[in-house]
Design an enzyme around this catalytic site. Structure first.
Site, short mmCIF file in Angstrom:
data_model
loop_
_atom_site.label_atom_id
_atom_site.label_comp_id
_atom_site.label_asym_id
_atom_site.label_seq_id
_atom_site.Cartn_x
_atom_site.Cartn_y
_atom_site.Cartn_z
N SER A 134 0.86 -1.19 0.00
CA SER A 134 0.00 0.00 0.00
C SER A 134 0.89 1.23 0.00
O SER A 134 1.97 1.22 0.61
CB SER A 134 -0.88 0.02 1.26
OG SER A 134 -1.52 1.27 1.38
N TYR A 147 -2.25 -0.69 10.46
CA TYR A 147 -2.25 -0.87 9.00
C TYR A 147 -0.94 -0.36 8.39
O TYR A 147 -0.26 -1.09 7.67
CB TYR A 147 -3.44 -0.14 8.37
CG TYR A 147 -3.59 -0.43 6.90
CD1 TYR A 147 -4.11 -1.65 6.47
CD2 TYR A 147 -3.19 0.49 5.93
CE1 TYR A 147 -4.24 -1.93 5.12
CE2 TYR A 147 -3.32 0.21 4.57
CZ TYR A 147 -3.85 -1.01 4.17
OH TYR A 147 -3.97 -1.30 2.83
#
Ligand SMILES: NC(=O)c1ccc[n+]([C@@H]2O[C@H](COP(=O)([O-])OP(=O)(O)OC[C@H]3O[C@@H](n4cnc5c(N)ncnc54)[C@H](OP(=O)(O)O)[C@@H]3O)[C@@H](O)[C@H]2O)c1
Length: 241
Positions: A134, A147
């Site tokens: 990501s 995350y």
């Protein structure tokens, strides 16, 4: 004839969102797919829609289940690790269960899967490893406890494998998306620049898989902005914050 025709890929995180679209697009390119995730029904439904796909339900947080699934998957040409979990979370709102789950799915789950397939790829001097990271892994961002750190760890892991496996015959790819419209991003209340449909994001992933390029960050120019932030000194990034 496509570069994927007749090749067998284990796609982990295939039941929803980006993974499901990657499965659809690779199936159109005549790849043979082994599809994993926890949701058995969603996987079965997807395999019925596709031409060359088998469902192999598995929870990546369960070491024995991953080992068993890897045995059932059989010989592979490549693995795509796309499983991901996300809860927006500020440090002040720390929820240990969610943080550990994100870390376990996004990073440790990748270690479990790779631990089953990489030694075989290295021995055979062939195999493709595609990791879905990501852009959020490039720099610690607000409200991203769990995350961001797990994606940063995945990026670091991919970079190490890229060094070690150069010239080994094994291809390592890291694909870092920006925002994609999936059940993960419906949790975000902030504006998401250049939010992509899963089909468009999957096109980027499949295009990356046509090449031997190590890193693919998308979409531009958002990916440039995030990487520029990564390069800026703390004095500028944290000014007034
Ligand atoms: N959406 C975004 O904006 C965005 C941005 C950058 C990167 N990404 C990354 O893209 C990937 C796909 O995310 P998405 O947005 O498409 O989300 P999604 O629709 O929630 O898909 C996540 C996939 O991971 C699977 N998964 C989650 N926990 C699992 C577990 N314990 N064991 C096995 N599989 C598990 C899910 O299946 P089950 O629930 O059936 O297990 C699902 O197939 C993730 O790695 C995510 O971090 C997403």
């Amino acid at each position: 004839m496509t570069p994927f025709a007749g090749k067998t890929y284990w796609l982990v995180g295939a039941s929803h969102g980006l993974g499901r679209e990657v499965a659809r697009q690779l199936d159109r390119e005549e790849a043979r797919l082994i599809l994993s995730a926890r949701s058995e029904d969603a996987l079965q439904e997807l395999t019925q829609e596709l031409r060359h796909a088998t469902a192999l339900p598995m929870d990546v947080t369960d070491t024995n289940a991953v080992a068993e699934a890897a045995r059932d998957a059989g010989p592979l040409d490549g693995v795509i690790y796309n499983a991901g979990a996300y809860e927006p979370m500020r440090t002040q709102d720390w929820d240990s269960g969610s943080v550990l789950q994100m870390s376990d799915v996004n990073f440790t789950g990748a270690l479990r899967v790779l631990g089953e397939v990489v030694p075989g790829f290295v021995r055979q001097r062939r195999g493709e490893i595609t990791l879905v990271g990501s852009l959020a892994g490039y720099r610690g961002l607000p409200a991203s406890i769990g995350y961001g750190a797990s994606k940063a760890a995945l990026i670091s892991l991919a970079e190490t494998m890229r060094y070690d496996l150069k010239g080994s015959g094994v291809t390592v790819r890291l694909v870092n998306p920006g925002f994609i419209k999936t059940r993960l991003t419906v949790k975000n209340s902030f504006r998401m620049p250049q939010l992509l449909e899963p089909e468009d994001a999957a096109r980027h992933v499949v295009a990356a898989m046509r090449t031997r390029r190590f890193r693919t960050d998308f979409p531009r120019p958002f990916s440039f902005a995030i990487k520029a932030l990564h390069l800026l000194p703390d004095l500028i990034v944290y000014r007034g914050k």
